[in-house]
Design an enzyme around this catalytic site. Structure first.
Site, short mmCIF file in Angstrom:
data_model
loop_
_atom_site.label_atom_id
_atom_site.label_comp_id
_atom_site.label_asym_id
_atom_site.label_seq_id
_atom_site.Cartn_x
_atom_site.Cartn_y
_atom_site.Cartn_z
N GLU A 1 7.78 -0.28 -3.80
CA GLU A 1 7.02 -1.47 -4.19
C GLU A 1 6.19 -1.10 -5.41
OE1 GLU A 1 5.76 -4.03 -0.36
OE2 GLU A 1 4.90 -2.05 -0.37
N ASP B 1 6.48 2.73 0.17
CA ASP B 1 5.53 1.63 0.37
C ASP B 1 4.41 1.70 -0.67
OD1 ASP B 1 4.68 -0.53 2.33
OD2 ASP B 1 2.88 0.71 2.33
#
Ligand code: CA
Length: 661
Positions: free
Chosen positions: A375, A346
């Site tokens: 990400e 993340d």
């Protein structure tokens, strides 16, 4: 991420050049691998790193529930050792005992602190427990093996929330909302179609990426049905979440039941990807990290405040040795103890490149076919310079780690934050180059006009395994809702074709394919943009949709099968992509077509023709020379393509796939 906020290319750099030297660099570093608890029957050792503490107390409890002082069984002072470590050893069997730390720093005593290295934890993550992990292994665990997996580009990832998978009344699953729900075979919806684990197997995906299942903060484990959350608010990194267990009061249950899930997935040919959130903690001042060693684990702004590149109140400092060590050891632990096959990182753009590459190197040593992706962005400015962080633009500097391609995602369906924005699959002119950029997996290709790509003006991926190709994930509107909101004039039948076209682009493009759960049968979240705390009525997978939209499901399943059987759709090098994919020139606006030299990559389809018509009108194009067979026409598996002599008809909003053997 909870809010799905992204900032493109205008991250403010507070410091340039290199990472700011700080007082934290003077802190001693501990290099041993025994922080937390080392348990044996005859001796248990506790170690905690707290270099600024004047005193550390270790309190033992009989119960895992915080706030009941009367069950305290003992309290001891820990001994200061070298390099900031405090230690205590008990020379009797204390398995099953709960414990917390309390530190005194300059006369101030902390709250009860749970061990950041805890391997077992009481309800709601307040007190860690001494555990003999061998007792948490389900029968046959030592024989558990991950399914065979070769190249990262072979992966077809399916992103799923544990609770969403089974909580609906029509799931046919007994252990609703639990890890065990995903271990059940033979479950069906009311029309007899497979659900849960059997559905995943039937669909043919290779990796199940589970949304956060480490212990998170937002759901009260004493009332697991009272509140829903995605779980991007970490509390205890090395323990499974209690609300997914059948008994959150029993610290062993969640461990054993999650291992049962991994075992069931592996037995059914599925690999397990863990969604990890090391970029921030749910609590800031009161987090266990911050109470043990104030400020050390977090980055600060120039004026000494917690910096907030995550938009969640703090950002961790992966570049500091003990935070780097924590993340690395945590990920190694999940691989070794729980047999995890991959990680989705993340807000990876918050972390520094050096840490990510160290992690990749160490994890690949343990599991050479581990899958790592993240990400490549942040949700706000960070004091660490862009050049040092694991951003999308820096992916070529990352070692065997992929990033999500928001370029193709928004090229396909329109910008995620501009609700009425359309994309290629819903008839938006001018999006062709963004889709082509995705087709070549963000690699260098002579026929992509990078100036016209929506966000990235150059090929950021050095190789195709560095790119995750997707049209939808848990963030923002789900694809079916996005298409409805941005195409109010389109009929439902037209939007169904748009969704099939969007998923066709994902599953035929180079790179690593990624699907959000339920997109294969037009899952809706009833228009809710970010459903991170919405109730089950919004988030639950409605298994009746599998019956209603069976044709979409069968189509997606056929494309996955095709992708797995044909290496041309998952080339392993940028060089292969540049030399074997040829885009057709001079096509009408809204049409993309290309051929692939299958022979060159040992595909039994010697030549492959792929075309996407993103417009709302049927369009005829000149047929390719030679004799082609049809695999897909008009978003359907078909043996014939329409048209007239020398022309092929590309139906409105559709994919066509032809081949020569
Ligand atoms: Ca929890």
């Amino acid at each position: 991420m909870k809010k799905g906020i992204m900032i493109f290319g205008f991250i403010i750099q507070l410091f340039s050049g290199k990472a700011q030297k700080s007082e934290y660099d003077k802190y001693p570093v501990y290099t041993g691998s025994d922080l937390g608890v080392t348990y044996t029957k005859g001796k248990t050792t506790f170690k905690i790193w707290a270099p600024t503490a004047n005193e550390v107390e270790l309190d033992f409890y009989k119960k895992g529930v915080a706030g009941t002082i009367e069950d305290m069984s003992n309290a001891v002072s820990m001994e200061k050792e070298a390099n900031g470590v405090w230690s205590y050893s008990a020379y009797f069997d204390i398995k099953g005992t709960f414990y917390v730390f309390r530190v005194n720093i300059d006369g101030r005593t902390s709250d009860d602190i749970s061990d950041p290295y805890a391997k077992a934890i009481g309800i709601n993550g307040k007190r860690a427990m001494v555990v003999n992990l061998k007792e948490t292994n389900p029968p046959g665990w030592e024989k558990d093996r991950s399914p065979v997996f070769k190249n990262p580009t072979d992966a077809v990832i399916y992103e799923l929330h544990v609770r969403d998978a089974s909580i609906a009344a029509n799931s046919g699953i007994k252990n609703k909302g639990k890890f065990l729900g995903l271990t059940e075979n033979g479950t069906k919806n009311s029309d007899g179609l497979s659900t849960g684990l059997d559905h995943l197997k039937e669909l043919g995906v290779t990796h199940i990426h589970l949304l956060p299942f480490y212990d998170y903060n937002s759901v009260d484990e004493t009332k697991p049905d009272a509140k829903y959350n995605w779980g991007y608010d970490p509390l205890n990194y090395n323990v499974p979440e209690g609300s997914y267990s059948t008994n959150a009061n029993d610290p062993l249950a969640r461990i054993k039941e999650f291992k049962q899930l991994v075992q069931a997935f592996h037995k059914n040919g599925l690999r397990v990807v863990m969604d990890v959130v090391y970029n921030h903690t749910a609590l800031t001042e009161k987090s266990n990290f911050n109470q043990l060693v104030p400020d050390y684990y977090y980055r600060q702004t120039k004026d000494g405040k917690f910096s907030n590149a995550t938009a969640c109140g703090n950002e961790t400092a992966s570049e500091r040795p003990m935070m780097r060590k924590f993340i690395l050891e945590s990920m190694k632990y999940w691989v070794q103890e729980y047999h995890i096959d991959g990680f989705r990182i993340d807000l990876m753009g918050v972390h520094d490149i050096e840490t990510m590459n160290l992690i990749s190197k160490e994890l690949h040593k343990i599991k050479p076919d581990i899958l790592l992706y993240g990400e490549g962005w942040t949700a706000g400015a960070s004091p660490l310079p862009d050049s040092l962080r694991a951003l999308k633009a820096n992916v070529s500097k990352l070692d065997r780690i992929a990033v999500f391609s928001d370029d193709i995602r928004d090229g396909i369906k329109g910008h995620v934050f501009t609700y009425d924005a359309k994309g290629f699959a819903s008839g938006q002119p001018g999006t062709e180059e963004s889709v082509k950029f995705g087709i070549v997996a963000a690699c260098k290709h002579p026929q992509v006009d990078y100036k016209k790509v929506n966000y990235s003006k150059k090929p950021y991926a050095a190789e195709p395994y560095q790119t995750i190709t997707y049209a939808e994930c848990h963030d923002n509107h789900c694809l079916w809702d996005k298409l409805a909101i941005s195409n109010k004039d389109a009929t439902e039948a037209e939007r169904e074709e748009m969704q099939k076209l969007a998923l066709s682009i994902v599953l035929t493009s180079q790179g690593i394919s990624f699907l959000h759960a339920g997109s294969e049968f037009l899952r809706s979240k009833k228009g809710v943009e970010n459903s991170f705390e919405s109730p089950d009525s919004i988030n639950a997978i409605d298994w009746s949709l599998k019956t209603k939209n069976k044709n979409v499901f069968e189509y997606v399943k056929a494309l996955i099968k095709m992708r797995k059987e044909h290496p041309a759709f998952r080339m392993t090098t940028a060089k292969q992509i540049a030399s074997n994919i040829k885009f057709l020139e001079g096509l009408p606006a809204g049409v993309i077509a290309y051929t692939m030299n299958g022979s060159a990559v040992a595909d039994k389809w010697k030549k492959i023709f792929v075309a996407f018509n993103g417009t709302g009108k049927d369009i005829s194009i000149t047929a390719q020379p030679g004799s082609y067979k049809c695999f897909v026409a008009g978003n359907m598996v078909s043996e014939t393509i329409g048209g007239y002599e020398g022309y092929w008809r590309l139906d409105a909003y559709s994919c066509s796939i032809m081949y020569q053997e």
